[in-house]
Design a protein around this motif. Structure first.
Motif, PDB file in Angstrom:
ATOM      1  N   PHE A 108      -9.337 -16.678   4.704  1.00 57.51           N
ATOM      2  CA  PHE A 108      -9.012 -15.347   4.179  1.00 57.51           C
ATOM      3  C   PHE A 108     -10.212 -14.698   3.501  1.00 57.51           C
ATOM      4  N   TRP A 109     -10.842 -15.380   2.550  1.00 63.01           N
ATOM      5  CA  TRP A 109     -11.871 -14.746   1.714  1.00 63.01           C
ATOM      6  C   TRP A 109     -13.140 -14.425   2.495  1.00 63.01           C
ATOM      7  N   ARG A 110     -13.546 -15.298   3.405  1.00 67.54           N
ATOM      8  CA  ARG A 110     -14.735 -14.988   4.195  1.00 67.54           C
ATOM      9  C   ARG A 110     -14.475 -13.770   5.081  1.00 67.54           C
ATOM     10  N   ASN A 111     -13.288 -13.698   5.670  1.00 63.84           N
ATOM     11  CA  ASN A 111     -12.972 -12.551   6.506  1.00 63.84           C
ATOM     12  C   ASN A 111     -12.753 -11.282   5.686  1.00 63.84           C
ATOM     13  N   ALA A 112     -12.288 -11.440   4.443  1.00 63.57           N
ATOM     14  CA  ALA A 112     -12.180 -10.268   3.566  1.00 63.57           C
ATOM     15  C   ALA A 112     -13.564  -9.670   3.322  1.00 63.57           C
ATOM     16  N   VAL A 135       3.994   1.365   9.928  1.00 62.57           N
ATOM     17  CA  VAL A 135       5.223   0.552   9.922  1.00 62.57           C
ATOM     18  C   VAL A 135       5.066  -0.646  10.846  1.00 62.57           C
ATOM     19  N   ASN A 136       4.494  -0.409  12.022  1.00 58.48           N
ATOM     20  CA  ASN A 136       4.304  -1.499  12.982  1.00 58.48           C
ATOM     21  C   ASN A 136       3.377  -2.571  12.420  1.00 58.48           C
ATOM     22  N   TYR A 137       2.340  -2.139  11.708  1.00 55.55           N
ATOM     23  CA  TYR A 137       1.405  -3.111  11.151  1.00 55.55           C
ATOM     24  C   TYR A 137       2.106  -3.981  10.106  1.00 55.55           C
ATOM     25  N   VAL A 138       2.884  -3.335   9.225  1.00 59.70           N
ATOM     26  CA  VAL A 138       3.568  -4.084   8.167  1.00 59.70           C
ATOM     27  C   VAL A 138       4.529  -5.100   8.767  1.00 59.70           C
ATOM     28  N   THR A 139       5.283  -4.678   9.787  1.00 53.21           N
ATOM     29  CA  THR A 139       6.252  -5.603  10.396  1.00 53.21           C
ATOM     30  C   THR A 139       5.563  -6.720  11.160  1.00 53.21           C
ATOM     31  N   ASP A 140       4.295  -6.508  11.550  1.00 48.90           N
ATOM     32  CA  ASP A 140       3.570  -7.505  12.343  1.00 48.90           C
ATOM     33  C   ASP A 140       2.795  -8.493  11.464  1.00 48.90           C
ATOM     34  N   ILE A 141       2.810  -8.276  10.157  1.00 53.25           N
ATOM     35  CA  ILE A 141       2.047  -9.148   9.258  1.00 53.25           C
ATOM     36  C   ILE A 141       2.417 -10.630   9.418  1.00 53.25           C
ATOM     37  N   PRO A 142       3.717 -10.969   9.540  1.00 54.67           N
ATOM     38  CA  PRO A 142       4.053 -12.400   9.704  1.00 54.67           C
ATOM     39  C   PRO A 142       3.405 -13.039  10.935  1.00 54.67           C
ATOM     40  N   ASN A 143       3.035 -12.227  11.933  1.00 52.94           N
ATOM     41  CA  ASN A 143       2.441 -12.767  13.151  1.00 52.94           C
ATOM     42  C   ASN A 143       0.916 -12.868  13.071  1.00 52.94           C
ATOM     43  N   LYS A 144       0.338 -12.382  11.983  1.00 50.13           N
ATOM     44  CA  LYS A 144      -1.110 -12.387  11.857  1.00 50.13           C
ATOM     45  C   LYS A 144      -1.601 -13.676  11.207  1.00 50.13           C
ATOM     46  N   THR A 145      -2.810 -14.053  11.539  1.00 49.04           N
ATOM     47  CA  THR A 145      -3.425 -15.215  10.897  1.00 49.04           C
ATOM     48  C   THR A 145      -4.041 -14.796   9.575  1.00 49.04           C
ATOM     49  N   SER A 146      -4.340 -15.788   8.733  1.00 47.60           N
ATOM     50  CA  SER A 146      -4.986 -15.486   7.454  1.00 47.60           C
ATOM     51  C   SER A 146      -6.355 -14.856   7.673  1.00 47.60           C
ATOM     52  N   ASP A 147      -7.015 -15.206   8.795  1.00 48.35           N
ATOM     53  CA  ASP A 147      -8.302 -14.594   9.115  1.00 48.35           C
ATOM     54  C   ASP A 147      -8.133 -13.087   9.333  1.00 48.35           C
ATOM     55  N   GLN A 148      -7.142 -12.731  10.115  1.00 46.15           N
ATOM     56  CA  GLN A 148      -6.916 -11.320  10.416  1.00 46.15           C
ATOM     57  C   GLN A 148      -6.500 -10.546   9.172  1.00 46.15           C
ATOM     58  N   ILE A 149      -5.590 -11.131   8.401  1.00 44.24           N
ATOM     59  CA  ILE A 149      -5.130 -10.458   7.187  1.00 44.24           C
ATOM     60  C   ILE A 149      -6.296 -10.283   6.204  1.00 44.24           C
ATOM     61  N   GLY A 150      -7.127 -11.312   6.081  1.00 49.22           N
ATOM     62  CA  GLY A 150      -8.278 -11.231   5.183  1.00 49.22           C
ATOM     63  C   GLY A 150      -9.198 -10.092   5.575  1.00 49.22           C
ATOM     64  N   ASP A 197      -8.442  -7.412   7.313  1.00 46.83           N
ATOM     65  CA  ASP A 197      -7.761  -6.130   7.083  1.00 46.83           C
ATOM     66  C   ASP A 197      -7.770  -5.765   5.603  1.00 46.83           C
ATOM     67  N   VAL A 198      -7.520  -6.764   4.743  1.00 44.52           N
ATOM     68  CA  VAL A 198      -7.517  -6.506   3.299  1.00 44.52           C
ATOM     69  C   VAL A 198      -8.906  -6.069   2.834  1.00 44.52           C
ATOM     70  N   GLY A 199      -9.934  -6.776   3.282  1.00 43.33           N
ATOM     71  CA  GLY A 199     -11.295  -6.414   2.899  1.00 43.33           C
ATOM     72  C   GLY A 199     -11.662  -5.011   3.346  1.00 43.33           C
ATOM     73  N   GLY A 248      -9.598  -2.561   4.029  1.00 40.23           N
ATOM     74  CA  GLY A 248      -8.794  -1.597   3.274  1.00 40.23           C
ATOM     75  C   GLY A 248      -9.308  -1.399   1.858  1.00 40.23           C
ATOM     76  N   VAL A 249      -9.698  -2.491   1.200  1.00 42.20           N
ATOM     77  CA  VAL A 249     -10.229  -2.391  -0.163  1.00 42.20           C
ATOM     78  C   VAL A 249     -11.502  -1.551  -0.178  1.00 42.20           C
ATOM     79  N   GLU A 250     -12.368  -1.760   0.809  1.00 43.15           N
ATOM     80  CA  GLU A 250     -13.614  -0.986   0.858  1.00 43.15           C
ATOM     81  C   GLU A 250     -13.313   0.495   1.040  1.00 43.15           C
ATOM     82  N   LYS A 251     -12.380   0.823   1.911  1.00 43.60           N
ATOM     83  CA  LYS A 251     -12.037   2.219   2.152  1.00 43.60           C
ATOM     84  C   LYS A 251     -11.360   2.837   0.929  1.00 43.60           C
ATOM     85  N   PHE A 252     -10.538   2.057   0.240  1.00 45.66           N
ATOM     86  CA  PHE A 252      -9.911   2.551  -0.980  1.00 45.66           C
ATOM     87  C   PHE A 252     -10.976   2.847  -2.031  1.00 45.66           C
TER      88      PHE A 252
END
Length: 241
Positions: free
Chosen positions: A22-26, A81-96, A98-100, A102-106
């Motif tokens: 997660f953290w490396r991909n973030a 909405v589709n992204y939120v519902t698809d979160i359970p299907n994502k790996t920690s690498d992918q979520i990391g 996406d979070v990174g 998103g944080v940069e854009k925020f």
């Protein structure tokens, strides 16, 4: 690929580093966010880049409500909405990643908003004149409650008196204290240029003074109390208080 297809190739198509966690991909997501912003700035050097930027603005603009824009907005909401519902299907690498990203854009949004606020404030300062006024406790309370200057109901005055410097305003405050022994507080007001065209300049107690008409007071939208209340050391030449 920024002229480096070997470095930036993404064979898996998910822009993540498989197995890195997660953290490396973030961190990779943050870097990708910065890179995308850099690429956008570079695109502004071309007509195509400006065209795409204007297209993007038209999508989120609240003033464009044509059918195509509404459909695009609906699609954006649907994608979220589709992204939120698809979160359970994502790996920690992918979520990391996406979070990174998103944080940069925020963070960019916050910085841009702050910058826009500073620019707006700078423009307002450039198009205004700073004046000062000695106010009573009752007037200060009214300003704190409403955020604006106003005349008390039933008053006979046609405007409010201002000084061109805080020191002159302090002298007016001392004179007021000598009259009613009520301490004044000095306020700073940012008066728009349009209001300054309606003022009356004169001299009071040997100092330059300005009268702002009553009907112009609501246009003064920046009022700040300063941290002192001027009082003469020995009022009426008496000793002490």
């Amino acid at each position: 690929m920024d002229n480096n297809p070997i470095k930036y190739s993404d064979f898996l198509g998910d822009t993540t580093i498989q197995g890195a966690g997660f953290w490396r991909n973030a961190w990779e997501g943050i870097k990708d966010g910065v890179s995308s912003t850099g690429q956008w700035f570079k695109s502004l050097g071309t007509a195509d880049g400006w065209g795409k930027t204007l297209d993007g603005i038209s999508v989120i603009s609240p003033f464009n409500v044509d059918e195509g824009t509404v459909n695009t907005r609906a699609q954006m909401i649907g994608n979220t909405v589709n992204y939120v519902t698809d979160i359970p299907n994502k790996t920690s690498d992918q979520i990391g990643h996406d979070v990174g990203y998103g944080v940069e854009k925020f963070g960019e949004t916050v910085v841009a908003s702050k910058g826009a606020g500073l620019i707006k404030s700078g423009i307002e300062i450039a198009n205004s004149t700073t004046l000062y006024r000695a106010v009573s406790g009752a007037e200060l309370t009214s300003i704190s409650e409403t955020g604006r200057l106003s005349m008390a109901p039933g008053t006979y005055e046609t405007g409010k008196l201002f000084a061109t410097s805080s020191s002159d305003a302090a002298q007016f405050g001392k004179a007021n204290f000598a009259f009613d022994q009520s301490p004044n507080t000095i306020i700073q007001a940012r008066v728009p240029s349009a209001v300054m065209k309606a003022i009356t300049r004169f001299e009071a107690d040997g100092m330059p003074a300005i009268s702002v008409p009553t009907n112009q007071l609501p246009k003064i939208n920046f009022v700040k109390p300063l941290n002192f209340s001027p009082r003469p050391t020995n009022p009426f030449n008496s000793s002490g208080w």
